[in-house]
Design an enzyme around this catalytic site. Structure first.
Site, PDB file in Angstrom:
ATOM      1  N   ARG A  82       0.835  -1.207   0.000  1.00 41.51           N
ATOM      2  CA  ARG A  82       0.000   0.000   0.000  1.00 41.51           C
ATOM      3  C   ARG A  82       0.868   1.255   0.000  1.00 41.51           C
ATOM      4  NH1 ARG A  82      -4.455   0.059   4.510  1.00 41.51           N
ATOM      5  NH2 ARG A  82      -2.729   0.672   5.865  1.00 41.51           N
ATOM      6  N   LYS A 184      -2.654   6.326   1.548  1.00 41.22           N
ATOM      7  CA  LYS A 184      -2.583   6.768   2.941  1.00 41.22           C
ATOM      8  C   LYS A 184      -1.660   7.972   3.053  1.00 41.22           C
ATOM      9  CE  LYS A 184      -2.716   4.394   7.394  1.00 41.22           C
ATOM     10  NZ  LYS A 184      -4.171   4.386   7.588  1.00 41.22           N
ATOM     11  N   GLU A 220     -16.346   6.234   4.151  1.00 41.84           N
ATOM     12  CA  GLU A 220     -15.615   5.706   5.308  1.00 41.84           C
ATOM     13  C   GLU A 220     -15.513   6.748   6.402  1.00 41.84           C
ATOM     14  OE1 GLU A 220     -11.418   5.549   5.533  1.00 41.84           O
ATOM     15  OE2 GLU A 220     -11.149   6.085   3.439  1.00 41.84           O
TER      16      GLU A 220
END
Ligand SMILES: *Cc1c(COP(=O)(O)O)cnc(C)c1O
Length: 339
Positions: A82, A184, A220
């Site tokens: 990620r 992220k 989210e």
């Protein structure tokens, strides 16, 4: 190994300076070997791109103590991958999966005294990050970078059992539809601070963001993913290009399928159809899963399972995944990295 004198059961999620951190520099087109250092301060140029243009991404994962005295990481290869996707998007150099995991292992070993013991509920949180540094001013990628990892012991967030929290749906967006929502990066967090502060000032534990295109579907929580259990016992979680693909969420899907005989799918969850959910919650590495008791949307409150008690399915999912992470329950192949 003498453990630090800490009341592990009282730990929250606050910064604690542990003994060693890992730091590696990218210069002249390559990463150096990296080293463990004691100093928790970094000195960087005022022209660092992380300061002006948010050329920065980070990760969060944990080391768990097992009953037999071992230490293990949970799916660190997924965090590595990620982070690589984040670096590619922000035009930063990637860190190879092997280097990432080896750095995690080094920094965990070097802070062994800070690893909460098995059974305490507390865990060791790892925070890897990559930042653009060096003397820059134009809006372009830096030529030098830091990859660093520090660790700190954190509490489970729960004294004895899971407790529901109340959330509110915000009118703000944290990320654009095809922007940086799926990586992220600190910028997404900066963009969500105000909505979260507003939710907190109104007595909520946090806020949910809707999809930024139609504002009809749950995206989210901005630091944790949303999931629900439908009244016909399916595990559902939003599918959206603007949410962060959480490793906890992916793992819970597999736990639901393989350990709880449930169907699990990523699908649209419309905010005006949440009465189809018997239970709902948010999930992420920091607290694994937290049930949402009441969710408020445009002044209308909706209670999922209960405002005071966690539902049975979320409780089972939580216990199973935490059991896997701490070695009490056999993990699917490849999920556990022993240190
Ligand atoms: C980190 C993060 C999550 C949770 O991801 P995990 O891999 O499960 O910890 C969810 N949403 C956002 C925006 C995040 O940054």
């Amino acid at each position: 190994m003498q453990k630090k004198d800490i009341d592990w059961s009282e730990l929250g999620f606050s910064y604690i300076k542990t003994d060693k951190r890992y730091i590696s520099y990218w210069r002249n087109g390559r990463w150096d070997d990296g080293q463990l250092v004691e100093d928790n301060k970094i000195t960087i140029s005022e022209g660092s791109t992380c300061l002006h243009y948010a050329q920065e991404c980070f990760e969060g994962l944990k080391a768990y103590s097992t009953q037999d005295g071992g230490i293990q990481l949970f799916r660190p290869d997924e965090n590595a991958k990620r982070m690589q996707r984040g670096c590619e998007k922000l035009l930063m150099p990637t860190v190879a999966t092997e280097k990432f995991i080896e750095a995690c292992a080094q920094v965990v070993r070097a802070n062994e005294a800070w690893i909460p013991p098995y059974g305490s509920g507390a865990t060791l949180y790892l925070r890897p990050y990559i930042i653009g540094i060096g003397d820059n001013i134009g809006s372009k990628p830096a030529s030098e970078y830091i990859f660093s990892i520090f660790v700190l012991p954190v509490g489970s967030g729960y004294k004895d059992k899971l407790r529901p929290v109340n959330y509110i749906v915000t009118e703000q967006d944290r990320a654009a539809a095809h922007g940086t929502g799926a990586i992220k990066v600190g910028g997404n967090y900066a963009a969500s601070l105000q909505a979260n502060a507003e939710a907190a000032s109104r007595g909520f534990a946090g806020c949910l963001f809707l999809d930024p295109v139609t504002h009809t579907k749950i995206d989210e929580a901005g630091g944790a993913n949303f999931f629900g259990v439908t009244k016909d016992n399916k595990f559902v979680t939003p599918y959206s290009p603007s949410i962060l693909p959480g490793i906890t969420k992916m793992s819970l899907m597999q736990v639901a399928r393989d350990y709880c005989a449930m169907e699990a799918l990523e699908t649209d969850i419309y905010i005006d159809k949440i009465d189809q959910l018997a239970e709902a919650g948010i999930c992420g590495t920091a607290k694994l899963a937290t049930p949402i008791g009441r969710l408020e949307y445009r002044g209308n409150p909706h209670v999922f399972y209960s405002e005071t008690e966690a539902g049975p399915v979320i409780t089972k999912l939580y216990d199973t995944l935490f059991g896997i992470q701490t070695g009490d329950i056999e993990a699917p192949a490849g999920w556990i990295y022993k240190i």
